[in-house]
Design a protein around this motif. Structure first.
Motif, PDB file in Angstrom:
ATOM      1  N   UNK A  71      24.921  26.541  22.077  1.00 16.90           N
ATOM      2  CA  UNK A  71      24.121  26.774  20.875  1.00 16.90           C
ATOM      3  C   UNK A  71      23.758  28.249  20.713  1.00 16.90           C
ATOM      4  N   UNK A  72      23.293  28.872  21.802  1.00 20.58           N
ATOM      5  CA  UNK A  72      22.798  30.241  21.727  1.00 20.58           C
ATOM      6  C   UNK A  72      23.903  31.295  21.760  1.00 20.58           C
ATOM      7  N   UNK A  73      25.089  30.920  22.221  1.00 20.08           N
ATOM      8  CA  UNK A  73      26.211  31.850  22.232  1.00 20.08           C
ATOM      9  C   UNK A  73      26.454  32.500  23.580  1.00 20.08           C
ATOM     10  N   UNK A  74      27.494  33.326  23.618  1.00 28.46           N
ATOM     11  CA  UNK A  74      27.946  33.922  24.879  1.00 28.46           C
ATOM     12  C   UNK A  74      26.954  34.915  25.469  1.00 28.46           C
ATOM     13  N   UNK A  75      25.995  35.379  24.696  1.00 31.66           N
ATOM     14  CA  UNK A  75      24.974  36.292  25.212  1.00 31.66           C
ATOM     15  C   UNK A  75      23.889  35.550  25.993  1.00 31.66           C
ATOM     16  N   UNK A  76      23.962  34.221  26.014  1.00 33.03           N
ATOM     17  CA  UNK A  76      23.039  33.384  26.789  1.00 33.03           C
ATOM     18  C   UNK A  76      23.757  33.103  28.109  1.00 33.03           C
ATOM     19  N   UNK A  77      23.537  33.988  29.075  1.00 32.71           N
ATOM     20  CA  UNK A  77      24.280  33.897  30.333  1.00 32.71           C
ATOM     21  C   UNK A  77      23.465  33.119  31.361  1.00 32.71           C
ATOM     22  N   UNK A  78      24.134  32.150  31.985  1.00 30.82           N
ATOM     23  CA  UNK A  78      23.454  31.277  32.938  1.00 30.82           C
ATOM     24  C   UNK A  78      23.973  31.528  34.350  1.00 30.82           C
ATOM     25  N   UNK A  79      23.066  31.416  35.300  1.00 29.02           N
ATOM     26  CA  UNK A  79      23.430  31.573  36.706  1.00 29.02           C
ATOM     27  C   UNK A  79      23.923  30.243  37.263  1.00 29.02           C
ATOM     28  N   UNK A 116       6.674  20.332  38.891  1.00 28.88           N
ATOM     29  CA  UNK A 116       7.695  20.135  39.914  1.00 28.88           C
ATOM     30  C   UNK A 116       7.591  18.753  40.534  1.00 28.88           C
ATOM     31  N   UNK A 117       8.770  18.201  40.847  1.00 32.62           N
ATOM     32  CA  UNK A 117       8.864  16.920  41.546  1.00 32.62           C
ATOM     33  C   UNK A 117       9.556  17.168  42.889  1.00 32.62           C
ATOM     34  N   UNK A 118      10.191  16.141  43.458  1.00 28.50           N
ATOM     35  CA  UNK A 118      10.799  16.256  44.785  1.00 28.50           C
ATOM     36  C   UNK A 118      11.981  17.223  44.837  1.00 28.50           C
ATOM     37  N   UNK A 119      12.780  17.273  43.765  1.00 26.06           N
ATOM     38  CA  UNK A 119      13.975  18.112  43.718  1.00 26.06           C
ATOM     39  C   UNK A 119      13.996  18.872  42.399  1.00 26.06           C
ATOM     40  N   UNK A 120      14.395  20.136  42.461  1.00 31.10           N
ATOM     41  CA  UNK A 120      14.426  20.965  41.261  1.00 31.10           C
ATOM     42  C   UNK A 120      15.697  21.805  41.251  1.00 31.10           C
ATOM     43  N   UNK A 121      16.386  21.776  40.113  1.00 31.31           N
ATOM     44  CA  UNK A 121      17.538  22.637  39.887  1.00 31.31           C
ATOM     45  C   UNK A 121      17.128  23.722  38.914  1.00 31.31           C
ATOM     46  N   UNK A 122      17.255  24.973  39.327  1.00 29.32           N
ATOM     47  CA  UNK A 122      16.790  26.110  38.535  1.00 29.32           C
ATOM     48  C   UNK A 122      17.987  26.938  38.088  1.00 29.32           C
ATOM     49  N   UNK A 123      18.021  27.276  36.805  1.00 28.29           N
ATOM     50  CA  UNK A 123      19.063  28.128  36.246  1.00 28.29           C
ATOM     51  C   UNK A 123      18.401  29.403  35.730  1.00 28.29           C
ATOM     52  N   UNK A 124      18.842  30.532  36.239  1.00 24.88           N
ATOM     53  CA  UNK A 124      18.366  31.816  35.730  1.00 24.88           C
ATOM     54  C   UNK A 124      19.126  32.168  34.464  1.00 24.88           C
ATOM     55  N   UNK A 125      18.439  32.723  33.502  1.00 22.47           N
ATOM     56  CA  UNK A 125      19.042  33.098  32.225  1.00 22.47           C
ATOM     57  C   UNK A 125      18.951  34.616  32.080  1.00 22.47           C
ATOM     58  N   UNK A 126      20.067  35.224  31.693  1.00 21.60           N
ATOM     59  CA  UNK A 126      20.086  36.661  31.425  1.00 21.60           C
ATOM     60  C   UNK A 126      20.876  36.897  30.148  1.00 21.60           C
ATOM     61  N   UNK A 127      20.982  38.149  29.769  1.00 24.07           N
ATOM     62  CA  UNK A 127      21.668  38.492  28.528  1.00 24.07           C
ATOM     63  C   UNK A 127      20.661  38.722  27.420  1.00 24.07           C
ATOM     64  N   UNK A 128      20.960  38.201  26.225  1.00 27.40           N
ATOM     65  CA  UNK A 128      20.079  38.399  25.073  1.00 27.40           C
ATOM     66  C   UNK A 128      18.707  37.757  25.290  1.00 27.40           C
ATOM     67  N   UNK A 129      18.643  36.698  26.051  1.00 27.88           N
ATOM     68  CA  UNK A 129      17.381  36.040  26.416  1.00 27.88           C
ATOM     69  C   UNK A 129      17.279  36.082  27.936  1.00 27.88           C
ATOM     70  N   UNK A 130      16.099  36.241  28.431  1.00 29.05           N
ATOM     71  CA  UNK A 130      15.892  36.266  29.871  1.00 29.05           C
ATOM     72  C   UNK A 130      14.827  35.236  30.230  1.00 29.05           C
ATOM     73  N   UNK A 131      14.981  34.660  31.402  1.00 32.54           N
ATOM     74  CA  UNK A 131      14.017  33.674  31.859  1.00 32.54           C
ATOM     75  C   UNK A 131      14.686  32.648  32.740  1.00 32.54           C
ATOM     76  N   UNK A 132      14.240  31.403  32.603  1.00 29.91           N
ATOM     77  CA  UNK A 132      14.822  30.326  33.406  1.00 29.91           C
ATOM     78  C   UNK A 132      14.678  28.990  32.692  1.00 29.91           C
ATOM     79  N   UNK A 133      15.516  28.073  33.124  1.00 28.79           N
ATOM     80  CA  UNK A 133      15.455  26.676  32.696  1.00 28.79           C
ATOM     81  C   UNK A 133      15.562  25.866  33.969  1.00 28.79           C
TER      82      UNK A 133
END
Length: 149
Positions: free
Chosen positions: A101-109, A40-57
């Motif tokens: 790339x991953x398709x519509x099942x790669x849902x991003x917040x 982590x640095x001074x500012x972080x943008x977090x995207x939650x991932x759901x659907x066929x894959x779960x996690x974050x970027x």
């Protein structure tokens, strides 16, 4: 996460900076985060991932990198709101490109943006998390991918 999937995120970083920044970006060798402690640095943008894959970027960068990025985009207002917007925009763009790339099942917040190094943020121990070092101008940043599958 295989090399092809990592290259999706690497290509997204390169493409983002090619389209918005005045200097090319360099991407370091991705590595496996073995400590479950996020980069982590001074500012972080977090995207939650759901659907066929779960996690974050997430994309994390120091204030100075974001200020220079805003300047290269023609924005001279360095208000906190603009710094938060740009770190969230980068994270959202990278994840959106990966969704292509991953398709519509790669849902991003929508992006969640934070400042500083928040206490209590840990990457899931059950998932392998990869850090992609990003170098632009004299600054270092990171893209972190923590996904199932």
């Amino acid at each position: 996460m295989n090399d092809e999937n990592l290259s999706v995120f690497i290509d997204a970083v390169v493409n983002y900076f090619e389209c918005t920044a005045d200097d090319p970006v360099k991407v370091g060798t991705p590595y496996l985060d073995s400590e479950s402690a996020p980069a982590l640095f001074d500012y972080t943008g977090i995207i939650g991932i759901s659907g066929a894959r779960k996690g974050c970027v997430y994309f994390s960068a120091p204030r100075a990198l974001l200020r220079h990025l805003l300047l290269s985009m023609g924005e001279d207002d360095m208000a906190q709101e603009n710094l938060l917007d740009v770190v969230g925009e980068v994270a959202n763009t990278l994840s959106g490109n990966a969704r292509g790339h991953f398709g519509s099942e790669f849902m991003i917040s929508v992006p969640v943006v934070v400042t500083g190094v928040p206490e209590g943020i840990h990457l899931p121990k059950a998932l392998r998390s990869y850090v992609i070092p990003v170098y632009w101008k004299a600054y270092s940043a990171a893209v972190v991918i923590s996904l199932e599958g």
